[in-house]
Every structure is written in structure tokens, then in C-alpha cells.
Enzyme design. Structure first.
Site, mmCIF file in Angstrom:
data_model
loop_
_atom_site.group_PDB
_atom_site.id
_atom_site.type_symbol
_atom_site.label_atom_id
_atom_site.label_comp_id
_atom_site.label_asym_id
_atom_site.label_seq_id
_atom_site.Cartn_x
_atom_site.Cartn_y
_atom_site.Cartn_z
ATOM 1 N N ASN A 253 0.868 -1.174 0.000
ATOM 2 C CA ASN A 253 0.000 0.000 0.000
ATOM 3 C C ASN A 253 0.906 1.226 0.000
ATOM 4 O O ASN A 253 1.462 1.596 1.027
ATOM 5 C CB ASN A 253 -0.870 -0.054 1.268
ATOM 6 C CG ASN A 253 -1.823 1.119 1.366
ATOM 7 O OD1 ASN A 253 -1.828 1.991 0.495
ATOM 8 N ND2 ASN A 253 -2.614 1.140 2.421
ATOM 9 N N ARG B 282 -2.631 -1.977 -3.481
ATOM 10 C CA ARG B 282 -3.824 -1.175 -3.234
ATOM 11 C C ARG B 282 -3.720 0.065 -4.125
ATOM 12 O O ARG B 282 -2.750 0.818 -4.046
ATOM 13 C CB ARG B 282 -3.845 -0.738 -1.777
ATOM 14 C CG ARG B 282 -5.058 0.076 -1.499
ATOM 15 C CD ARG B 282 -4.914 0.844 -0.242
ATOM 16 N NE ARG B 282 -6.213 1.323 0.141
ATOM 17 C CZ ARG B 282 -6.617 1.419 1.380
ATOM 18 N NH1 ARG B 282 -5.844 1.074 2.351
ATOM 19 N NH2 ARG B 282 -7.815 1.871 1.647
ATOM 20 N N HIS C 117 -12.780 3.682 0.058
ATOM 21 C CA HIS C 117 -12.828 2.670 1.139
ATOM 22 C C HIS C 117 -13.533 1.397 0.682
ATOM 23 O O HIS C 117 -14.013 0.618 1.508
ATOM 24 C CB HIS C 117 -13.594 3.183 2.387
ATOM 25 C CG HIS C 117 -12.916 4.280 3.126
ATOM 26 N ND1 HIS C 117 -13.613 5.318 3.702
ATOM 27 C CD2 HIS C 117 -11.619 4.500 3.413
ATOM 28 C CE1 HIS C 117 -12.766 6.133 4.297
ATOM 29 N NE2 HIS C 117 -11.538 5.665 4.147
ATOM 30 N N ARG D 174 -11.374 16.682 7.683
ATOM 31 C CA ARG D 174 -12.106 17.083 6.464
ATOM 32 C C ARG D 174 -13.508 17.538 6.804
ATOM 33 O O ARG D 174 -14.154 16.965 7.688
ATOM 34 C CB ARG D 174 -12.174 15.909 5.474
ATOM 35 C CG ARG D 174 -10.829 15.504 4.937
ATOM 36 C CD ARG D 174 -10.902 14.266 4.072
ATOM 37 N NE ARG D 174 -9.845 13.335 4.441
ATOM 38 C CZ ARG D 174 -9.809 12.059 4.087
ATOM 39 N NH1 ARG D 174 -10.767 11.556 3.336
ATOM 40 N NH2 ARG D 174 -8.822 11.288 4.469
ATOM 41 N N GLU E 64 -8.046 -4.688 5.406
ATOM 42 C CA GLU E 64 -7.956 -4.422 3.966
ATOM 43 C C GLU E 64 -6.850 -5.253 3.316
ATOM 44 O O GLU E 64 -6.979 -5.710 2.191
ATOM 45 C CB GLU E 64 -7.731 -2.924 3.742
ATOM 46 C CG GLU E 64 -8.999 -2.142 4.055
ATOM 47 C CD GLU E 64 -8.752 -0.683 4.396
ATOM 48 O OE1 GLU E 64 -8.034 -0.421 5.383
ATOM 49 O OE2 GLU E 64 -9.271 0.183 3.683
#
Ligand code: ADP
Length: 402
Positions: free
Chosen positions: A7, A91, A180, A241, A384
Site C-alpha cells: 500500500n 492497493r 474505502h 475534512r 484491507e
């Protein structure tokens, strides 16, 4: 068979090496501060102590090289040579409109990934460099790209289009992509197993609540809507955010704050959300502590966050025509009983009831609703890397290398 999962982020490379048949993680680790002073690799070989190697890492290529060197070295290695790795699962953050599932990387795929750079300028370039480094260093291994966006490619037009002139979609691909996806897909699959039903028969909303946060409405194992949008800035309030805001605020902030457009976007991405409201931190542990000590703005930030999640859950139900299960995952979803309680309390009108004692358990796969709850509420730690390894393995069996 050994599968390496990589990743590559903007300044990090996370890795995990799996022995697939034995379902074992042989090693995991992280190269960090790539391109900056103080870069290093933190390596965790199975059953042994963590090893930290300070190492100059000017770029991602050098980071991948150093990771392979450690994994095959005499002292901290877990394999004899890189040739033992039969496949690498990468990923990849953005697959644009092109990829609705994982793919074996070839020249055409690399070309399309490069085309997606304008959609994810910070993420796709390191993803591509990581793939190219592995192609060079492990020429016999199958390289597989697993996308954060792919799972959401099943959303209908009515969910993924924005009500801006249609030409913006046709000519510039302005649409909701969602992110996601690897995590949403993984926990949805696990939830069906926990509930003893077929995924095809389940209507579930998965809540990935970490530094970045998004929800996904899934029916029949397919994503039918999600809260993130064209970029990961949209949807829920997050650590730093802003989530959904009136777009007119951008021009107004620019004028009043005397900021250029990119400066406003930087504020909305990095200085807003729970950090912006609390003024304390983006880390929920700090904010929860400050709130318990009576800090008003921290309490407000937690309240706003959980309100934004419960509102979004209710808004997604029409996408899947009802709700059988609600799943919490990622750092906050797995570890914060307080946030789970706040979210579910606002959904009591639907008959959702939490078992207060079970809800106190952190970081475990567990059902936390009462037997009488109309919707089953589950906590499922996301994984993940395991999902990427599984996808990659699946591609290997479908595309044997020799
Ligand atoms: P990322 O999106 O970076 O993968 P994670 O899923 O690791 O994020 O989530 C990180 C966030 O999880 C932290 O910022 C923190 O707010 C939250 N978190 C982790 N542990 C706890 C805890 N025990 N209580 C509350 N929040 C927690």
C-alpha cells in the site's frame, strides 16, 4: 503460496506478506517519511521483535527495494529470496470509470492508471511507482491492482451523478466514485457470515469510521450508494475534512479569508472536521478526553460528527429499501463505544437498540444490539490487506503464471 500486499501512500509504503495456504502473516511493516530526512523502515517478522532500520529513502522505488532486502536478509528475513513471492497485490486508490474489479497489471492497465492521476493526484502516482518497482524486482510475480473505488462501480446513475450539466460527466468524468471500497466489501462479507445469512439476501450499511470516514449502502453484496464522492472530501464530517458543505462557501471563504482556491481546499481537507471544530485534535481519543473534561467545542465536535453519521445512515436507507444490519469498522468504529452510542441513539426511532455492555467492548468482532433490536448492529475489525491478498490469490488461480 506467498502473496505480498503493498500500500504505497504519498510518503509511506505499508506491506504485509501472507502465506495463503496456512493463512499466516509472515511479516508486516512500514517504510515511512519517504523523501524526507529521518526515513526508516519498521519491520515486524512473525513471532519476533519489531526491527527499526533507519535508511535514506529518496523515493518509493528505493523503499520497495529496501523492504525486499529486509524480508530476504539473513537476520530479519522471512523468505530466502524475492522469487518466493508469487504475486503482489497493490492497493490502488483510484480506478476511475475503468475498473469495476481487481485486475492483473499489464501495459494497458498502467496506461489507464496514469489517466486516473488527475482524479487522485496525491495517491495514484505512488501506487504506479510501487507497481513498476515490483515489476522490475519481481519479474516473475503476478502484479494485481486492487482498487478502493472498484466496489462502488455498481452504483446506479441516479446515485453516482451530480446534478451539474451532464456534459461535465460525459467530457470530464465528474461523478461520485466513492472510496474505502476494499474495507466496505470486506466487512459486508464478514457480517453475512456472522449473521448466518447469504450476502445476497442482506441489506447492510457499513460505517468505516477512521481518519477518513465513509458509509456504504449494500444490497445483495453490491454497493448501491456511498457517502464519499468525486473525492474523499465529501460526505461525513471527518478528522480533518469538512465533509458535505454548501459549495458556495468555497468562494465566500476565499474572499473573506483572502485565500486562493487551493488554500481554501487545503483548509477544507486538513484543518476542518473534528479538528476545526474542537480546535484540539483530529484524534478522537484526545477529543473524547477533552469533552469529558468539560471542553465545550470538543463535545460539539463529537456531537456534530455522530449526528452527521446518523443522518447519513438514514439518508442511505432508500438506496437499499430497508436495513437488516449496521456495521461499525476502522479506528473509531471499532474502538469508540461513545461514538457508536451517540450514533445509534439518534436511530432509536427505527427500533435500533444497543446492548450497552457489549458496546463497551473494543476492537473485537461482536454483535452489540439487543435481541429485540430491529436492526442487527455489529462491530467488525477491518482487514484491507487480507482482502487484497484474497483478491490477488483469486487472480492467481484464474491466471496461473507459468
Ligand atoms: P486511517 O483512516 O488513517 O486508516 P484508522 O482507521 O486507523 O484511520 O483510525 C484512526 C482514528 O481512530 C484515530 O484518529 C482515532 O481518532 C480513532 N481511534 C483509535 N483508537 C481509538 C479509541 N480507543 N477510542 C476512540 N477513537 C479511537
Amino acid at each position: 503460496m506467498k502473496v505480498l500486499v503493498l500500500n504505497c501512500g504519498s510518503s509511506t509504503v505499508k506491506y504485509k506478506l501472507f502465506n495463503m495456504e496456512e493463512e499466516r502473516v509472515l511479516a508486516s511493516g512500514l517504510a515511512e517519511r519517504i523523501g524526507s530526512p529521518g526515513s526508516r523502515i519498521i519491520h515486524r517478522p512473525e513471532g519476533r521483535e519489531e526491527y527499526i532500520l533507519p535508511k535514506g529513502l529518496p523515493g518509493h522505488h528505493e523503499a520497495v527495494e529496501a523492504i525486499l532486502y529486509i524480508m530476504t536478509g539473513p537476520e530479519y528475513g522471512v523468505i530466502k529470496n524475492a522469487g518466493e513471492i508469487e504475486a503482489v497485490g497493490h492497493r490502488v486508490v483510484h480506478g476511475g470509470n475503468y475498473f469495476s474489479r481487481s485486475v492483473v497489471v499489464n501495459d494497458k492497465v498502467l496506461e489507464l492508471l496514469a489517466e486516473c492521476i488527475s482524479l487522485a493526484p496525491l495517491h495514484n502516482p505512488p501506487n504506479i511507482i510501487g507497481i513498476q518497482a515490483c515489476q522490475k524486482m519481481m519479474p516473475d510475480a503476478l502484479q494485481v491492482a486492487v482498487f478502493d473505488t472498484a466496489f462502488h462501480q455498481t452504483m446506479p446513475e441516479s446515485a453516482f451523478l451530480y446534478a451539474v450539466p451532464y456534459e461535465m460527466y460525459e467530457h470530464h468524468l465528474v461523478r461520485k466514485y466513492g472510496f474505502h471500497g476494499i474495507s466496505h466489501q470486506y466487512v459486508a462479507g464478514v457480517s453475512a457470515g456472522m449473521l448466518g445469512v447469504r450476502l445476497e439476501d442482506l441489506r447492510v450499511i457499513t460505517c468505516h469510521l477512521g481518519n477518513g470516514a465513509s458509509l456504504c449502502a449494500i444490497r445483495g453484496g453490491k454497493s448501491l450508494d456511498t457517502t464519499m464522492g468525486f473525492t474523499p472530501l465529501a460526505g461525513l464530517i471527518m478528522g480533518t475534512r469538512c465533509g458535505d458543505i454548501d459549495p458556495a462557501i468555497i468562494q465566500y471563504m476565499s474572499e473573506k479569508g483572502n485565500m486562493g482556491l487551493s488554500e481554501v481546499m487545503e483548509v477544507l481537507n486538513k484543518k476542518s472536521g473534528v479538528l476545526g471544530i474542537s480546535g484540539i485534535s483530529s484524534d478522537f481519543r484526545d477529543v473524547e478526553k477533552a469533552s469529558q473534561n468539560g471542553h465545550h467545542r470538543s463535545e460539539l465536535a463529537l456531537d456534530m460528527f455522530s449526528y452527521s453519521v446518523s443522518k447519513a445512515i438514514a439518508s442511505l436507507i432508500p438506496a437499499i429499501g430497508g436495513l437488516d444490519a449496521l456495521v461499525f469498522t476502522a479506528g473509531i468504529g471499532e474502538n469508540s463505544p461513545d461514538i457508536r452510542r451517540r450514533i445509534c441513539r439518534r436511530l432509536e426511532y427505527m427500533g435500533i437498540r444497543l446492548d450497552e455492555e457489549k458496546n463497551l467492548i473494543r476492537g473485537e468482532k461482536i454483535g452489540i444490539s439487543t435481541p429485540g433490536s430491529t436492526v442487527r448492529v455489529l462491530v467488525i475489525p477491518t482487514d484491507e490487506e487480507r482482502m487484497i491478498a484474497g483478491e490477488t490469490w483469486g487472480m492467481c488461480t484464474a491466471n496461473p503464471v507459468s
